[in-house]
Design a protein around this motif. Sequence first.
Motif, PDB file in Angstrom:
ATOM      1  N   LEU A   1     -20.853  -3.055 -21.820  1.00 53.31           N
ATOM      2  CA  LEU A   1     -20.442  -2.051 -20.870  1.00 53.31           C
ATOM      3  C   LEU A   1     -19.087  -2.626 -20.007  1.00 53.31           C
ATOM      4  N   PRO A   2     -18.207  -1.641 -19.624  1.00 53.02           N
ATOM      5  CA  PRO A   2     -16.980  -2.275 -18.930  1.00 53.02           C
ATOM      6  C   PRO A   2     -17.303  -2.321 -17.336  1.00 53.02           C
ATOM      7  N   PHE A   3     -16.445  -3.228 -16.675  1.00 51.27           N
ATOM      8  CA  PHE A   3     -16.801  -3.333 -15.363  1.00 51.27           C
ATOM      9  C   PHE A   3     -18.299  -3.533 -14.910  1.00 51.27           C
ATOM     10  N   VAL A   4     -19.024  -4.481 -15.518  1.00 51.16           N
ATOM     11  CA  VAL A   4     -20.284  -5.271 -15.085  1.00 51.16           C
ATOM     12  C   VAL A   4     -20.318  -6.478 -14.255  1.00 51.16           C
TER      13      VAL A   4
ATOM     14  N   PHE B   1      -4.509  -1.036  -7.601  1.00 57.67           N
ATOM     15  CA  PHE B   1      -4.820  -2.336  -7.875  1.00 57.67           C
ATOM     16  C   PHE B   1      -5.961  -2.490  -8.515  1.00 57.67           C
ATOM     17  N   HIS B   2      -6.000  -3.720  -9.415  1.00 57.47           N
ATOM     18  CA  HIS B   2      -7.180  -3.933 -10.133  1.00 57.47           C
ATOM     19  C   HIS B   2      -8.139  -4.644  -9.335  1.00 57.47           C
ATOM     20  N   PRO B   3      -9.532  -4.333  -9.544  1.00 53.55           N
ATOM     21  CA  PRO B   3     -10.480  -4.902  -8.393  1.00 53.55           C
ATOM     22  C   PRO B   3     -10.655  -6.626  -8.711  1.00 53.55           C
TER      23      PRO B   3
ATOM     24  N   ILE C   1      -9.231   3.528 -16.127  1.00 58.89           N
ATOM     25  CA  ILE C   1      -8.724   2.765 -17.459  1.00 58.89           C
ATOM     26  C   ILE C   1      -8.578   1.364 -16.851  1.00 58.89           C
ATOM     27  N   GLY C   2      -9.364   0.227 -17.377  1.00 63.22           N
ATOM     28  CA  GLY C   2      -9.145  -1.102 -16.957  1.00 63.22           C
ATOM     29  C   GLY C   2      -8.212  -1.729 -18.039  1.00 63.22           C
ATOM     30  N   GLU C   3      -8.466  -3.111 -17.712  1.00 61.33           N
ATOM     31  CA  GLU C   3      -7.666  -3.847 -18.817  1.00 61.33           C
ATOM     32  C   GLU C   3      -8.407  -4.450 -20.028  1.00 61.33           C
ATOM     33  N   ALA C   4      -9.525  -5.010 -19.814  1.00 59.60           N
ATOM     34  CA  ALA C   4     -10.081  -5.544 -20.992  1.00 59.60           C
ATOM     35  C   ALA C   4     -11.379  -5.983 -20.852  1.00 59.60           C
ATOM     36  N   PRO C   5     -12.413  -6.310 -21.819  1.00 55.88           N
ATOM     37  CA  PRO C   5     -13.733  -6.645 -21.314  1.00 55.88           C
ATOM     38  C   PRO C   5     -13.629  -8.196 -20.908  1.00 55.88           C
ATOM     39  N   GLY C   6     -14.313  -8.552 -20.259  1.00 57.35           N
ATOM     40  CA  GLY C   6     -14.449 -10.083 -19.851  1.00 57.35           C
ATOM     41  C   GLY C   6     -15.730 -10.545 -20.386  1.00 57.35           C
ATOM     42  N   ALA C   7     -16.210 -11.699 -19.827  1.00 59.82           N
ATOM     43  CA  ALA C   7     -17.460 -12.452 -20.534  1.00 59.82           C
ATOM     44  C   ALA C   7     -18.722 -11.397 -20.401  1.00 59.82           C
ATOM     45  N   ASP C   8     -18.948 -11.058 -19.087  1.00 61.07           N
ATOM     46  CA  ASP C   8     -20.034 -10.258 -18.753  1.00 61.07           C
ATOM     47  C   ASP C   8     -20.087  -8.797 -19.487  1.00 61.07           C
ATOM     48  N   GLU C   9     -18.968  -8.093 -19.579  1.00 60.30           N
ATOM     49  CA  GLU C   9     -18.976  -7.142 -20.432  1.00 60.30           C
ATOM     50  C   GLU C   9     -18.996  -7.369 -21.610  1.00 60.30           C
ATOM     51  N   ASP C  10     -18.569  -8.349 -22.658  1.00 61.67           N
ATOM     52  CA  ASP C  10     -18.981  -8.668 -24.016  1.00 61.67           C
ATOM     53  C   ASP C  10     -20.218  -8.937 -24.053  1.00 61.67           C
TER      54      ASP C  10
ATOM     55  N   ALA D   1     -12.968   3.224 -19.338  1.00 57.86           N
ATOM     56  CA  ALA D   1     -12.847   2.909 -20.510  1.00 57.86           C
ATOM     57  C   ALA D   1     -11.684   1.743 -20.307  1.00 57.86           C
ATOM     58  N   ASN D   2     -11.180   0.925 -21.113  1.00 58.51           N
ATOM     59  CA  ASN D   2     -10.274  -0.245 -21.137  1.00 58.51           C
ATOM     60  C   ASN D   2      -9.441   0.002 -22.246  1.00 58.51           C
ATOM     61  N   THR D   3      -8.208  -0.626 -21.931  1.00 62.69           N
ATOM     62  CA  THR D   3      -6.860  -0.516 -22.753  1.00 62.69           C
ATOM     63  C   THR D   3      -7.540  -1.189 -24.264  1.00 62.69           C
TER      64      THR D   3
HETATM   65  N1  URA Z   1     -11.659  -6.183 -16.102  1.00 66.58           N
HETATM   66  C1  URA Z   1     -11.293  -4.815 -16.784  1.00 66.58           C
HETATM   67  O1  URA Z   1     -10.196  -4.528 -16.639  1.00 66.58           O
HETATM   68  N2  URA Z   1     -12.104  -4.116 -17.328  1.00 66.58           N
HETATM   69  C2  URA Z   1     -13.679  -4.342 -17.496  1.00 66.58           C
HETATM   70  O2  URA Z   1     -14.234  -4.038 -18.267  1.00 66.58           O
HETATM   71  C3  URA Z   1     -13.963  -5.747 -16.681  1.00 66.58           C
HETATM   72  C4  URA Z   1     -13.193  -6.258 -15.983  1.00 66.58           C
END
Ligand code: URA
Length: 186
Positions: free
Chosen positions: A51-54, A155-157, A38-47, A79-81
């Motif tokens: 897809l998450p974490f791309v 830790f978050h990447p 579980i990550g935080e939230a989508p960024g620009a690339d994800e939006d 997934a993200n929060t």
């Molecule tokens: N960081 C996050 O926490 N989630 C994503 O999907 C992308 C970056």
Amino acid sequence: MLDELKKELENCTKCPLHLGRNKLVFSDGSENAKIMLIGEAPGADEDKLGLPFVGRAGKFLNELLEKAGIDRKKDLYIANTVKCRPPENRKPLPNEKIACEGNLFKQIEVVKPKVIILCGSTAVETFIKDKKLTITKIRGQVFEYKNGIKLVPIFHPSYLLRKHSTEPDAPRALTLKDLEMVKAMV
Ligand code: URA
């Protein structure tokens, strides 16, 4: 089962984040996975891609997963929060997280992972309410969630991208160790 929820959320207007949504970022990986991340939230690339974490952080995460022997598509459900991108990549606000947390809990209920990796402080705060337990203090520790599911904060990447040290006790090496531990738990 989650397909239906995803479809429904594509038109969700429950919180203000829907106003900036290009694509809903619901999940990636396998619903049969034993590990959920579980990550935080989508960024620009994800939006953009839905897809998450791309983006950059995602690519770095992929490197760590590969080193730890975790197959992103088969071994993981990601997934993200929150499922929609916050403006200027700010952290999701409490009302946004609350509006979306039922969706995350539903994802957990269906996937039934053995271990949930909580990636960064936003994900940690959703599950571990003690504010004294900061990510630096608790990363790599195992917490009980429910129904036997374990939680492992890491830790978050995005943070790791700013921490370049390759020393064995530096954040990058510690995170690889944490992921190897998760791999050994399933
Ligand atoms: N960081 C996050 O926490 N989630 C994503 O999907 C992308 C970056």
